[in-house]
Design a protein around this motif. Structure first.
Motif, PDB file in Angstrom:
ATOM      1  N   LEU A 169       0.026   1.372   7.899  1.00  0.00           N
ATOM      2  CA  LEU A 169      -1.241   0.920   8.467  1.00  0.00           C
ATOM      3  C   LEU A 169      -1.457  -0.565   8.174  1.00  0.00           C
ATOM      4  N   LEU A 170      -1.212  -0.973   6.929  1.00  0.00           N
ATOM      5  CA  LEU A 170      -1.374  -2.386   6.573  1.00  0.00           C
ATOM      6  C   LEU A 170      -0.452  -3.267   7.406  1.00  0.00           C
ATOM      7  N   ALA A 171       0.801  -2.816   7.558  1.00  0.00           N
ATOM      8  CA  ALA A 171       1.741  -3.598   8.359  1.00  0.00           C
ATOM      9  C   ALA A 171       1.287  -3.686   9.811  1.00  0.00           C
ATOM     10  N   SER A 172       0.713  -2.590  10.336  1.00  0.00           N
ATOM     11  CA  SER A 172       0.258  -2.603  11.732  1.00  0.00           C
ATOM     12  C   SER A 172      -0.897  -3.569  11.948  1.00  0.00           C
ATOM     13  N   LEU A 173      -1.597  -3.894  10.865  1.00  0.00           N
ATOM     14  CA  LEU A 173      -2.706  -4.840  10.945  1.00  0.00           C
ATOM     15  C   LEU A 173      -2.250  -6.279  10.696  1.00  0.00           C
ATOM     16  N   GLY A 174      -0.971  -6.444  10.378  1.00  0.00           N
ATOM     17  CA  GLY A 174      -0.472  -7.778  10.070  1.00  0.00           C
ATOM     18  C   GLY A 174      -0.853  -8.255   8.684  1.00  0.00           C
ATOM     19  N   VAL A 175      -1.178  -7.325   7.777  1.00  0.00           N
ATOM     20  CA  VAL A 175      -1.582  -7.687   6.416  1.00  0.00           C
ATOM     21  C   VAL A 175      -0.342  -7.716   5.528  1.00  0.00           C
ATOM     22  N   PRO A 176       0.064  -8.893   5.009  1.00  0.00           N
ATOM     23  CA  PRO A 176       1.313  -8.966   4.238  1.00  0.00           C
ATOM     24  C   PRO A 176       1.154  -8.642   2.753  1.00  0.00           C
ATOM     25  N   GLU A 177      -0.053  -8.810   2.200  1.00  0.00           N
ATOM     26  CA  GLU A 177      -0.259  -8.571   0.776  1.00  0.00           C
ATOM     27  C   GLU A 177      -1.695  -8.118   0.537  1.00  0.00           C
ATOM     28  N   VAL A 178      -1.894  -7.433  -0.599  1.00  0.00           N
ATOM     29  CA  VAL A 178      -3.213  -6.883  -0.918  1.00  0.00           C
ATOM     30  C   VAL A 178      -3.483  -7.068  -2.404  1.00  0.00           C
ATOM     31  N   LYS A 179      -4.754  -6.936  -2.768  1.00  0.00           N
ATOM     32  CA  LYS A 179      -5.144  -6.964  -4.170  1.00  0.00           C
ATOM     33  C   LYS A 179      -5.188  -5.533  -4.700  1.00  0.00           C
TER      34      LYS A 179
END
Length: 419
Positions: A169-179
């Motif tokens: 899901l994160l990858a599908s949103l284009g989010v490369p990193e998270v806290k």
């Protein structure tokens, strides 16, 4: 935190509530690439930076057209005027009575709101297709822009333990990193002069320490936890105080096994209370009646840790871990609560029990035409670790319940995914 002498019994629910009131989640976090976030605790909510999907697209391979072109009573015949592929949008115009060959995921052409699946369409002939009444309704097989997530809406909540689907899901949103929350550090050791570590000879009256290994295995199942094995601590005030102080300096939580029963090594209570505020409880449960809970502080550096003093019997250690410690570790790690999974099973034989305490019986499960059936594993003594190894789960007999008969339904905590 007040000190409670072991002169009265608490219910399991009372002990859980008392523990929950004393816990403060860790606040520190770190930023990691999403692949490194697997099984970690999300420190802040993720808001979708885009619409998902980002455009109306086809949910099937077939033909896209305007639903107004459907003939309600006879064959619908459409002229094929182009092709739309995923990643290659059809840019022409589609009029009434026309359609576009389209693949799954391709952007819906302007003027199209319906897709008829290719299996319901006659083979193209002279540039035309046709399909029978009822093959499709207006609006079918189209995924709308933002249908999954709209820009700015929550995608994942803070406290979520990241699973494989969340990475996608994160990858599908284009989010490369998270806290993510920092890893919760849990130090654990066993106490007792009779305990020997693996590889040591067994003197008369001694046993190999098994509790550290079961605790290690249960902690490793919680992958947001860093286990710190501190070995076996012998029965002396000096050794216990040293171990407690070292553990408080490097861990958020301390788990001990042994030495918390009434009448056992009075110095255990003295040392624990010297270093902090500790409750010694008798809990109305079986197995696992004695337990200590509180906070320990190393006076040398002022660092503190939450303490769980678990019973010494191997089965009681596992039961109290799942009854109390597991949920507490989720809370301390800042994770969303994840209740223990349960299944309902018919009892293969009767179980004797008096109301007034919670009991946990080891069972193995089988499935028949009517559902799950729970069989007792045999002797239920709290020192019979083999019975836990042979079991598929724990039959939970709640505080108010009395004896159950064969065929009655009971609640079982399955071990799969737990230990």
């Amino acid at each position: 935190m007040s000190t409670q002498e072991p002169n009265q019994f608490q219910t399991v629910d009372e002990a859980k509530a008392a523990i929950a009131r004393q816990l403060q989640p860790v606040s520190e976090h770190r930023c990691v690439a999403i692949r490194d976030a697997l099984n970690q605790v999300l420190a802040e909510p993720i808001l979708s930076p885009i619409d998902v999907p980002s455009h109306d697209n086809s949910a099937m391979d077939g033909y896209a057209f305007s639903g107004s072109s459907i003939e309600p009573a006879g064959l619908t015949k459409l002229q094929v005027v182009g092709t739309a592929l995923a990643g290659n949008k059809f840019t022409g115009s589609v009029g009434t009575g026309q359609c576009v060959r389209i693949m799954t995921g391709a952007v819906m052409p302007n003027g199209c709101d319906t897709v008829v699946v290719q299996e319901n369409v006659s083979s193209p002939e002279n540039g035309f297709i046709q399909f029978a009444p009822g093959a499709v309704s207006a609006g079918d097989n189209r995924r709308l822009k933002g249908e999954d997530l709209t820009q700015g809406k929550p995608a994942l909540p803070a406290g979520k333990v990241i699973r494989p689907a969340d990475l996608g899901l994160l990858a599908s949103l284009g989010v490369p990193e998270v806290k993510v929350k920092r890893t919760l550090r849990v130090a654990f050791f066993s106490t007792g002069d009779e305990l020997r570590s693996l590889g040591q000879p067994l003197d008369e009256g001694c046993v190999y320490d098994s509790n550290r290994y079961t605790l290690y295995g249960m902690l490793r199942r919680l992958e947001f936890v860093e286990p710190i094995d501190m070995g076996v601590v012998h029965d002396s005030p000096e050794a216990l105080e040293k171990a407690m102080c070292e553990a408080a300096s490097q861990a958020d939580v301390i788990l001990t096994s042994g030495g918390v029963s009434v009448g056992e090594a009075d110095f255990t209570k003295t040392v624990m209370q010297k270093l902090g505020a500790v409750n010694f409880w008798k809990i109305a449960m079986r197995p696992g009646r004695p337990m200590a809970f509180g906070q320990i502080t190393n006076p040398a550096d002022g660092r503190s840790a939450v303490l769980f003093g678990l019973p010494g019997n191997p089965v009681a250690v596992m039961v109290t871990f799942y009854a109390f410690v597991r949920d507490a570790l989720h809370h301390l790690a800042g994770a969303q609560p994840r209740p223990l999974p349960t299944v309902t099973a018919r009892l293969a034989q009767g179980v004797r029990k008096k109301a007034g305490r919670t009991e946990y019986q080891r069972v193995w499960l089988e499935r028949d035409a009517q559902g799950w059936v729970a069989h007792l594993t045999g002797a239920q003594g709290s020192g019979v670790l083999r019975s836990m190894s042979e079991a598929d789960g724990l039959l939970v007999l709640h505080h108010e319940q009395g004896s159950l008969n064969a065929g009655d339904l009971g609640e079982v905590w399955p071990f799969e995914g737990l230990i």
